[in-house]
Structures are given as C-alpha cells and as structure tokens.
Scaffold this active site. Structure first.
Site, PDB file in Angstrom:
ATOM      1  CG  ASP A  52      -1.691   1.270   1.455  1.00 61.41           C
ATOM      2  OD1 ASP A  52      -2.315   1.687   0.109  1.00 61.41           O
ATOM      3  OD2 ASP A  52      -1.849   1.598   2.430  1.00 61.41           O
ATOM      4  CB  SER A  53       0.165   4.780  -0.572  1.00 63.26           C
ATOM      5  OG  SER A  53      -1.041   4.911   0.371  1.00 63.26           O
ATOM      6  CB  CYS A  99      -3.162   1.050  -2.505  1.00 62.82           C
ATOM      7  SG  CYS A  99      -2.987   2.692  -2.807  1.00 62.82           S
ATOM      8  CD  GLU A 117       0.584   6.062   5.946  1.00 64.59           C
ATOM      9  OE1 GLU A 117       1.836   6.069   6.171  1.00 64.59           O
ATOM     10  OE2 GLU A 117       0.032   5.212   5.659  1.00 64.59           O
ATOM     11  CB  CYS A 120      -9.060   5.044   1.269  1.00 67.03           C
ATOM     12  SG  CYS A 120      -7.267   5.233   1.449  1.00 67.03           S
ATOM     13  CG  HIS A 168      -4.550   4.821   4.839  1.00 61.75           C
ATOM     14  ND1 HIS A 168      -4.340   4.694   3.507  1.00 61.75           N
ATOM     15  CD2 HIS A 168      -3.462   5.254   5.527  1.00 61.75           C
ATOM     16  CE1 HIS A 168      -2.764   4.480   3.544  1.00 61.75           C
ATOM     17  NE2 HIS A 168      -2.302   4.835   4.598  1.00 61.75           N
TER      18      HIS A 168
END
Length: 267
Positions: free
Chosen positions: A10-11, A73, A151, A183, A185
């Site tokens: 993932d990013s 992602c 993050e 997403c 996240h």
C-alpha cells in the site's frame, strides 16, 4: 510455490486492514507487507509517480519470489494495475470499492463512497460507477487529510472527528444508507465513521472480499500453503524504521519489527 510468500503493498499503513483479513482467512501463508509511507499519500500524487512506485515495489516482491501480489491500495489500483498486470507473471489481486454489495443491500438506492481524489478521478472508478449507475445513485466524497492522520497513528480525537464529520454529514443529508470505504486506510477509522453516520447507515469495505479472491486464485493455481503451522508476517517500510514500527505495531495490535526497504527502492 506452495511455500512461497504472498506480497501485499500500500502507499502506507492502510493496507494493513486488508492484510488482517488475509491473515484471518489464510493463517498458514507467509506474508510480506510493504508500506511505502515515505511517499504517502498516493492520493495527491501524479499517475506517473504512482505507476513508478508500484512497479518498483512489485519488482521487489518478484525478487522475493512471491506467488501472488495484492495491491492493497485503491489509488495504486486505479493508477497502475492496468499497465502493470501484463508485465508480471504473478497473480495480481487489486482493490475495488465495495460498490456492488452496497448497491445490492441499499434500501434508499443512494450510496456514498469515501475515497482519495486520485481514486475518484481514476478511470477504474468511472467504469465502476457507470456499471451500477442504473441501479443506484452513487455519491463520491473525496477525503483529503484522513490518510495522513492514519499514517501518524492518529485514530481518535477532536481533529479527526471534525474532519470525518465534514465528509460524512453531507452524505447522510442526501439520504445515503450505505457508506463504502474506498481507501484501505479508512477501515481503521470505521468506528468513528459509523458513529457519525448513525445507525441508519451501514459502513462497508472490501478487505474480506479481497482475501476471498486471493484464496480463490491460489486454489485455482494449486499453490495454497500446505503446512499445518501458522505462517510468518514480515513488515517492510520506506519510512524510518522507528516511526514505522510504532504505527504498524499500533494498527496490527502487536509489537512487531519493521525492516527498512533497500536503498535502491526508496527513492
């Protein structure tokens, strides 16, 4: 191939929400997870940059002899998977927001999708929306700032509640009854999103569906792990190992070690 690991990337740390579903469904598999957190979020990056980063990480996985790659992602899926899939002789499982199950379950016929700007603007997303346009009304909502907070491991507090309310309240006002987390996240923020959306709204993501698709692909290729013991999980990050360890341990809910990615793939 039975013993080879599965690569998941993932990013940043959001793909851990998918990794936990894979771990739950396929506990005997060895898993390699790459968080490209030094370059997160992908959602505000040019398509060419995302394509380059995704290819670099996939090359890393190939060098580790993975038997499948999960692009955990949505932004990387929209920007890179179509171009990269023909270049790799490895099964590649990509994200798709859970619009189909949301449309099947919606009673109001109106569903909201929370995602990054890049995901919403992607051709994949436009095709997905068009596929279900005749069945439901889909309202996309870009959510700048949420990825950055996850993050940092910032999953609660007034700042994040205010930001989520800013994105969710307008959707609730338009009578959505299904809220798709577009997403990876965002599942870490699902409790707050659900609380703000209210009991009349169902919050849904695609992590479990991706895990099932991965299992199906491995079964068809007859490369499922055949050991009777639990597989390993190894974490890699482009961020500083100390920062990565703190946040990944928090989200994974275990004290884990994080390996810094080799210099050749950091830039």
């Amino acid at each position: 191939m039975h013993k080879n690991p599965i690569g998941v990337f993932d990013s940043g740390v959001g793909g851990l929400s998918v990794l936990r579903e894979i771990r739950k469904l396929l506990p005997e598999e060895d898993l390699l997870y790459v968080a490209d957190s030094a370059h997160a979020p992908y959602g505000d990056k040019p398509k060419e940059f995302i394509l380059e980063r995704s290819a670099t990480i996939m090359d890393f996985f190939v060098s580790r002899h993975v038997k499948a790659i999960v692009v955990a992602c949505n932004t990387a899926t929209g920007a890179a998977v179509k171009e990269l899939r023909p270049k790799y002789n490895v099964p590649m499982i990509a994200m798709e927001p859970a619009v189909k199950p949301a449309s099947e379950r919606s009673q109001t016929g109106i569903i909201g999708v929370l995602a990054t700007n890049r995901t919403i603007d992607s051709n994949n997303f436009r095709i997905l929306f068009a596929r279900f346009a005749g069945q439901v009304t889909i309202i996309p909502q870009a959510c700048p700032g949420l990825v950055e907070l996850v993050e940092q491991g910032n999953l609660k507090g007034d700042e994040i509640r205010a930001l989520i309310a800013q994105y969710v309240h307008p959707l609730v006002a338009q009578n959505v009854d299904m809220l798709v987390l577009g997403c990876t996240h965002y599942p870490f923020l699902a409790p707050i999103i659900q609380e703000i959306a209210g009991d009349s709204v169902t919050v849904i993501d695609s992590g479990a569906a991706i895990a099932r698709e991965l299992k199906s692909r491995l079964e068809k290729a007859t490369v499922l792990a055949n050991r009777q013991t639990q597989g390993s999980v190894q974490f890699w990050s482009s961020n500083e190992a100390g920062t990565a360890k703190r946040v990944i341990s928090q989200l994974w809910q275990a004290d884990i070690e994080v390996i810094k990615l080799p210099e050749a793939i950091l830039i």
